[in-house]
Write a protein that holds these residues in place. Structure first.
Motif, PDB file in Angstrom:
ATOM      1  N   ASN A 158     -17.906  44.311  43.198  1.00 58.35           N
ATOM      2  CA  ASN A 158     -16.553  44.353  43.772  1.00 58.35           C
ATOM      3  C   ASN A 158     -16.195  43.022  44.424  1.00 58.35           C
ATOM      4  N   TYR A 159     -17.115  42.505  45.207  1.00 54.19           N
ATOM      5  CA  TYR A 159     -16.884  41.254  45.938  1.00 54.19           C
ATOM      6  C   TYR A 159     -16.634  40.093  44.988  1.00 54.19           C
ATOM      7  N   MET A 160     -17.523  39.893  44.043  1.00 53.30           N
ATOM      8  CA  MET A 160     -17.402  38.743  43.155  1.00 53.30           C
ATOM      9  C   MET A 160     -16.202  38.877  42.219  1.00 53.30           C
ATOM     10  N   ALA A 161     -15.809  40.103  41.888  1.00 53.37           N
ATOM     11  CA  ALA A 161     -14.594  40.295  41.095  1.00 53.37           C
ATOM     12  C   ALA A 161     -13.369  39.811  41.862  1.00 53.37           C
ATOM     13  N   ARG A 162     -13.369  40.028  43.164  1.00 49.19           N
ATOM     14  CA  ARG A 162     -12.258  39.566  43.999  1.00 49.19           C
ATOM     15  C   ARG A 162     -12.268  38.046  44.127  1.00 49.19           C
ATOM     16  N   VAL A 163     -13.450  37.458  44.107  1.00 49.40           N
ATOM     17  CA  VAL A 163     -13.537  35.994  44.122  1.00 49.40           C
ATOM     18  C   VAL A 163     -12.948  35.421  42.834  1.00 49.40           C
ATOM     19  N   LEU A 164     -13.314  35.996  41.692  1.00 58.46           N
ATOM     20  CA  LEU A 164     -12.747  35.533  40.418  1.00 58.46           C
ATOM     21  C   LEU A 164     -11.239  35.746  40.393  1.00 58.46           C
ATOM     22  N   TRP A 165     -10.793  36.873  40.934  1.00 55.35           N
ATOM     23  CA  TRP A 165      -9.359  37.171  40.979  1.00 55.35           C
ATOM     24  C   TRP A 165      -8.617  36.139  41.823  1.00 55.35           C
ATOM     25  N   THR A 166      -9.190  35.784  42.976  1.00 61.02           N
ATOM     26  CA  THR A 166      -8.562  34.787  43.833  1.00 61.02           C
ATOM     27  C   THR A 166      -8.534  33.425  43.151  1.00 61.02           C
ATOM     28  N   GLY A 167      -9.622  33.083  42.454  1.00 63.86           N
ATOM     29  CA  GLY A 167      -9.649  31.819  41.717  1.00 63.86           C
ATOM     30  C   GLY A 167      -8.575  31.768  40.642  1.00 63.86           C
ATOM     31  N   GLY A 168      -8.357  32.893  39.956  1.00 63.02           N
ATOM     32  CA  GLY A 168      -7.283  32.951  38.965  1.00 63.02           C
ATOM     33  C   GLY A 168      -5.923  32.821  39.614  1.00 63.02           C
ATOM     34  N   ARG A 169      -5.733  33.472  40.762  1.00 63.57           N
ATOM     35  CA  ARG A 169      -4.465  33.392  41.489  1.00 63.57           C
ATOM     36  C   ARG A 169      -4.182  31.969  41.947  1.00 63.57           C
TER      37      ARG A 169
ATOM     38  N   GLY B 177     -11.785  40.945  36.361  1.00 68.97           N
ATOM     39  CA  GLY B 177     -12.935  40.285  36.963  1.00 68.97           C
ATOM     40  C   GLY B 177     -14.164  41.178  36.953  1.00 68.97           C
ATOM     41  N   LEU B 178     -13.968  42.471  37.236  1.00 67.59           N
ATOM     42  CA  LEU B 178     -15.071  43.421  37.187  1.00 67.59           C
ATOM     43  C   LEU B 178     -15.697  43.478  35.799  1.00 67.59           C
ATOM     44  N   LEU B 179     -14.836  43.533  34.777  1.00 68.72           N
ATOM     45  CA  LEU B 179     -15.331  43.622  33.399  1.00 68.72           C
ATOM     46  C   LEU B 179     -16.072  42.362  32.980  1.00 68.72           C
ATOM     47  N   VAL B 180     -15.524  41.192  33.334  1.00 71.68           N
ATOM     48  CA  VAL B 180     -16.159  39.918  32.972  1.00 71.68           C
ATOM     49  C   VAL B 180     -17.564  39.829  33.564  1.00 71.68           C
ATOM     50  N   ILE B 181     -17.661  40.133  34.854  1.00 67.12           N
ATOM     51  CA  ILE B 181     -18.959  40.051  35.529  1.00 67.12           C
ATOM     52  C   ILE B 181     -19.957  41.024  34.911  1.00 67.12           C
ATOM     53  N   ALA B 182     -19.519  42.256  34.670  1.00 64.01           N
ATOM     54  CA  ALA B 182     -20.427  43.274  34.130  1.00 64.01           C
ATOM     55  C   ALA B 182     -20.950  42.880  32.749  1.00 64.01           C
TER      56      ALA B 182
END
Length: 478
Positions: free
Chosen positions: A327-338, A363-368
């Motif tokens: 969850n955390y790292m997906a939000r990091v990727l999301w923020t980077g995209g934003r 982001g969740l899917l990419v990481i998984a």
């Protein structure tokens, strides 16, 4: 130059987010204690002590004790730094967002690459720990590396399915898993305190390591510093509290308090387990050569039944940790995209948020997907050792940024202000420079390659794009 802003206990963090130029897109469903729960679950005290520390025990022996104590001091100082900077910039990118505000652009990318790569280090490392302990608990399962990797990948997929739900549901699930972890930690510490086999001073001041002959021999000061570098990965993860800043209700100061409290609890729980396990170990050689040194301590004093129960708890705890971390790292990727860190086609995908649960599902899917591949391609000790190096680089840059922030942004509001500045920042810089410098040449080379790639990306793509868009903007105005 940073400007003053007004914090308030009702919605200060949300107003500050808007002030920084962002929209409120995620669901603010976490209290400050709820944020601490998410952060501490990401740390996973049981996983950190029982699995992450394996790399230290295997590499530096009982010098892990001295390395752990040094890292605990380091974590306390880092917690104060993150508390201050996180309260100024309560953005869900966590450590990435902080570096982007307090460092010059070239250094930002050095931090970004080292930080974001952790999404593809820690999650598979934890998953491999789940697979290994499952094989220990259920010997009737297929054994061997391939079977462990299949179990590990399955645990990542299950964590993904839970992560796709709302942050409120994730917090409830995580709370249950965290309670299980804390029970395990307190049972383990009770066993250690009740059965001391040697003094704490003996463990810390007379470190030993398994030599080439297979026997214990004295360890050097350099070995202790190497242990500190490895323990950067084991006593870590508290920064995840910042990853949930945009989902935390209340004030900016509350965000700072959350990350500091998470760091403090992390060093107390993980540090105590790893240090006192060596105090209680009946035989240090058997302890250091055991598949799971801390389980060896439990089995020595409580027998196979309690060992099995703790094994179950470790698996549950580790799985709960991966739910939070993905969850955390997906939000990091999301923020980077934003923030448009990557090419726009990638940014558009990473910015997608599910309508119902309001989570960054791409982001969740990419990481998984990537992490499911990695569990077949590496081993846990290598990942944790490298993860420690990567984390050390990021925290070093943030410590430098904290000093720069006080110089450049003298007037900005600091809702959570670190005491004794600049002592915490200077201590972190000194600790981490020594810890990084004491690592193996191969690990240093890998980190060096990542830093070179990060700088090339900035110089060859990001900076030219910024200049091009600036010229286009000037032409439109003309």
């Amino acid at each position: 130059m940073g400007k003053k802003f007004i914090d308030n206990p009702t919605n200060g963090a949300e107003l500050r987010l808007i002030d920084l130029g962002y929209k409120q897109e995620l669901q603010r469903g976490l209290s400050v204690p709820g944020n601490v729960i998410m952060g501490l679950a990401n740390v996973s005290p049981v996983m950190a002590a029982f699995t992450y520390a394996l790399a230290a025990f295997a590499t530096v022996g009982t010098a892990t004790a001295g390395g752990t104590l040094l890292q605990c001091i380091n974590v306390l100082c880092i917690g104060l730094i993150l508390g201050e900077l996180g309260s100024i910039y309560p953005v869900s990118g966590g450590l990435y967002s902080i570096t982007s505000y307090v460092l010059p652009k070239p250094l930002v990318f050095l931090g970004v690459f080292n930080f974001m790569i952790q999404a593809f280090i820690y999650i598979p490392a934890i998953a491999m720990g789940v697979g290994a302990y499952m094989q220990i608990l259920f010997p009737q399962l297929p054994q061997g590396t391939l079977a462990c990797s299949i179990i590990s990948a399955s645990s990542i997929i299950l964590a993904l399915l839970i992560g796709l739900n709302s942050i409120i549901l994730n917090n409830r699930v995580t709370t249950v898993f965290l309670i299980v972890q804390l029970i395990i930690v307190f049972v383990f510490l009770y066993v250690c305190f009740a059965n001391p086999a040697r003094s704490l001073g003996d463990v810390v001041l007379n470190p030993q390591i398994i030599g080439a002959s297979g026997e214990l021999e004295p360890a050097s000061m350099i070995t202790i510093l190497t242990g500190m570098g490895i323990m950067c990965a084991a006593i870590d993860g508290y920064g995840a509290s910042l990853g949930f800043s945009e989902e935390t209700k209340g004030s900016c100061k509350g965000v700072g308090k959350a990350v500091f409290c998470t760091a403090l609890l992390t060093l107390l729980l993980v540090g105590a387990c790893d240090v006192f396990s060596m105090v209680a170990a009946p035989d240090l050689k058997e302890f250091l050569t055991a598949d799971s040194p801390l389980l060896y301590v439990i089995q020595s004093y409580m027998g196979p039944v309690w060992t099995t129960l703790l094994n179950v708890g470790i698996i549950i705890a580790s799985f709960g940790c991966n739910i939070v971390l993905i969850n955390y790292m997906a939000r990091v990727l999301w923020t980077g995209g934003r923030d448009r860190l990557w090419p726009d086609a990638i940014n558009r995908q990473l910015c997608k948020v599910s309508g119902k649960s309001q989570v960054p599902y791409v982001g969740l899917l990419v990481i998984a997907v990537v992490d499911c591949v990695l569990v077949f391609a590496s081993d846990i000790v290598t990942m944790i050792t490298f993860g420690g190096m990567s984390a050390a680089v990021v925290y070093l840059l943030i410590a430098i940024g904290s000093i720069r922030s006080r110089i450049v942004d003298k007037d900005i509001t600091r809702p959570f202000k670190m005491p004794l500045f600049p002592i915490p920042s200077i201590l972190v810089i000194c600790f981490l420079c020594i810890a990084i410098g004491s690592q193996t040449p191969s690990d240093l080379m890998i980190v060096g390659i990542i830093l070179v790639i990060a700088m090339l990306y900035y110089l060859l793509y990001y900076r030219p794009r910024e200049k091009r868009e600036a010229r286009e903007g000037e032409n439109k105005e003309a």
